[in-house]
Every structure is written in C-alpha cells, then in structure tokens.
Design a protein around this motif. Structure first.
Motif, short mmCIF file in Angstrom:
data_model
loop_
_atom_site.label_atom_id
_atom_site.label_comp_id
_atom_site.label_asym_id
_atom_site.label_seq_id
_atom_site.Cartn_x
_atom_site.Cartn_y
_atom_site.Cartn_z
N CYS A 1 -7.09 -1.27 2.85
CA CYS A 1 -5.82 -1.70 3.43
C CYS A 1 -6.06 -2.08 4.89
O CYS A 1 -6.69 -1.33 5.64
CB CYS A 1 -4.80 -0.56 3.34
N CYS B 1 0.86 -1.18 0.00
CA CYS B 1 0.00 0.00 0.00
C CYS B 1 0.90 1.24 0.00
O CYS B 1 1.79 1.37 0.84
CB CYS B 1 -0.88 -0.03 1.26
N CYS C 1 -3.86 0.67 7.15
CA CYS C 1 -4.23 2.09 7.27
C CYS C 1 -5.67 2.38 6.89
O CYS C 1 -6.16 3.48 7.10
CB CYS C 1 -3.29 2.96 6.41
N GLY D 1 -0.10 4.08 0.67
CA GLY D 1 -0.59 5.00 1.69
C GLY D 1 0.18 4.85 2.99
O GLY D 1 0.48 5.82 3.67
N CYS D 2 0.52 3.60 3.31
CA CYS D 2 1.22 3.35 4.58
C CYS D 2 2.51 2.55 4.38
O CYS D 2 3.23 2.30 5.33
CB CYS D 2 0.29 2.60 5.55
#
Ligand SMILES: [Zn+2]
Length: 251
Positions: free
Chosen positions: A229, A205, A232, A207-208
């Motif tokens: 996810c 991911c 996150c 995002g994280c």
C-alpha cells in the motif's frame, strides 16, 4: 508457488494466529501476577482485621477488670460507710460511692459497646476469611489452567512459526527484505485485504482505509508480486469475497 490472494490470506492468518498465541502467552502470567498481588493485599487486610479484633478483645478484658476493681472499691467504701461515726465523713463516703457508681456505669456502657463492636468485627473477619479463601482458590485454579495451557500453546506457536516460514516461500526473493521490514513494523497487521468495488473498479486498503490507485489494484488482482500500500506500506491482497468474485468472473 505464487503470491496469490489465497496464499497471502493464509500467510496473514498464520501471522494473526501466532500473534494471538504470543499475546496469550504474555498476558497469562501478567494476569496471574496481578491476581496474586490482589490476593496478597486481601490477605494483608484480613491479617489487619484479625489483629484489630484481637486488640479489641484485649481492651474489653481490661475494661472488665476495671469494672471488677471499681465494684470492689465500692464494696470497701460501703463497709467503711457502716463503720464511720462522724456525719461529714459519712457524707464524704456517700459522695465518693455515688461518684464511683457513675464511673462504673460509664465502664459498663463501654463494655456493652465493645461487645457489639467485637460482634461486628468478628462477622467482618469471617467475611474477609471466606472471600480470601475463595479468591485464593480462584487464583490457584487460574494458575493451574494457565500452566496446563502454556506447554501446548508454545508447541502450537512453534508449529505456526514453521508454517509461516513455509508459507513465506511465496514471497519473491527480491521482495523478501521489504517483506521482513513490513512484518517488523506492523506485526500481524503487516498484510491487509483490499476491498474492491468491481463495478467502479475501486479498491481500498483495509489497513489504512485509503483508496488505492487503479494501477495498484490491477497489481493486487494479478498477484504476480507483492503489492505494498502506497499510504501505509502494508502488503495487499484481495479480500475473500472479492477474490471469489474475480474467480467467478474470470472462469
Ligand atoms: Zn494502506
């Protein structure tokens, strides 16, 4: 319309564009406000410098008058000096004249200093005036530009918000609530591309930056529903290059 990587990417981009516009719409007035405050303090500094210069000129005039008075007093004493008969009175007057001439010398020095200070102050005021004028026209130009952009930006934002509402048709009904909560929590970053190493079938991911499980990756690739996810909570979709890769390999 399914929640494919392409559709989700488009939705993500729309959210990002909306955020960028909202940011611009809020930072513009903030920037203007702080520039106007800076302009006000510059104008105050200019006013203070003008007053100080005015006061210095008043003080100079006073010293010049004092110098004239000192000269007149010395002239009087010289007249008296010619009239006295007694030697000790003559001496006393001579002393007085010498003393007054010394004071006059001091006053003359003060006047010379005042002239050079006033010259420097005048130059400083002129510099402050030019700077304040330039700054004022910069602020005015910024305000005009900002105000001319606000209208179109608001319209653009409305269009993007409409486009978002339309693009959200891809979200399965039963996942709408969770989608909304995720958007509320993460804003424009509520969606995150998954970077995939297809050789080892490992995705992470963006995002994280946590590796997602193979099962999770399969869900993202299949894109039947939204995949969140597990670390996150962001909504995952395949990154562009990975998506082309899957398309190429699957076709
Ligand atoms: Zn994540």
């Amino acid at each position: 319309m399914p929640a494919t990587a392409e559709n989700l990417r488009e939705l993500h981009q729309l959210h990002q564009r909306a955020k960028a516009l909202r940011d611009r719409l809020t930072t513009g007035p903030k920037t203007l406000g702080s520039r106007q405050a800076a302009l006000t303090s510059r104008k105050t500094a200019l006013e203070d410098a003008r007053k100080a210069l005015q006061e210095a000129k008043v003080q100079l005039k006073k010293r010049e008058h004092a110098l004239q008075a000192q000269q007149a007093k010395i002239d009087d004493l010289k007249v008296k000096l010619n009239q006295v008969k007694k030697n000790d009175e003559y001496k006393a007057l001579q002393n007085q004249i010498a003393h007054d001439k010394a004071s006059m010398g001091n006053t003359e020095d003060e006047i010379l200093n005042a002239y050079s200070e006033i010259e420097a102050q005048t130059a400083a005021v002129a510099k402050l005036e030019a700077e304040a004028q330039q700054f004022a026209s910069d602020v005015a130009a910024f305000q005009t530009q900002m105000e001319s952009q606000t209208g179109p930006q608001k319209l653009q934002l409305e269009e993007i918000e409409k486009a978002i509402a339309e693009a959200e048709a891809i979200i399965p009904e039963e996942q709408r609530d969770r989608y909304r909560r995720t958007i509320k929590q993460h804003g424009a970053d509520a969606l995150a591309p998954v970077e995939v190493d297809f050789k080892s079938h490992i995705g992470s991911c963006t995002g994280c930056y946590v590796t997602i499980t193979p099962q999770c990756l399969n869900e993202v690739i299949n894109a039947a529903n939204l995949t969140f996810c597990k670390t996150c909570g962001r909504i995952l979709y395949l990154a562009e290059e990975d998506h082309h890769h899957t398309r190429r390999t699957s076709s």
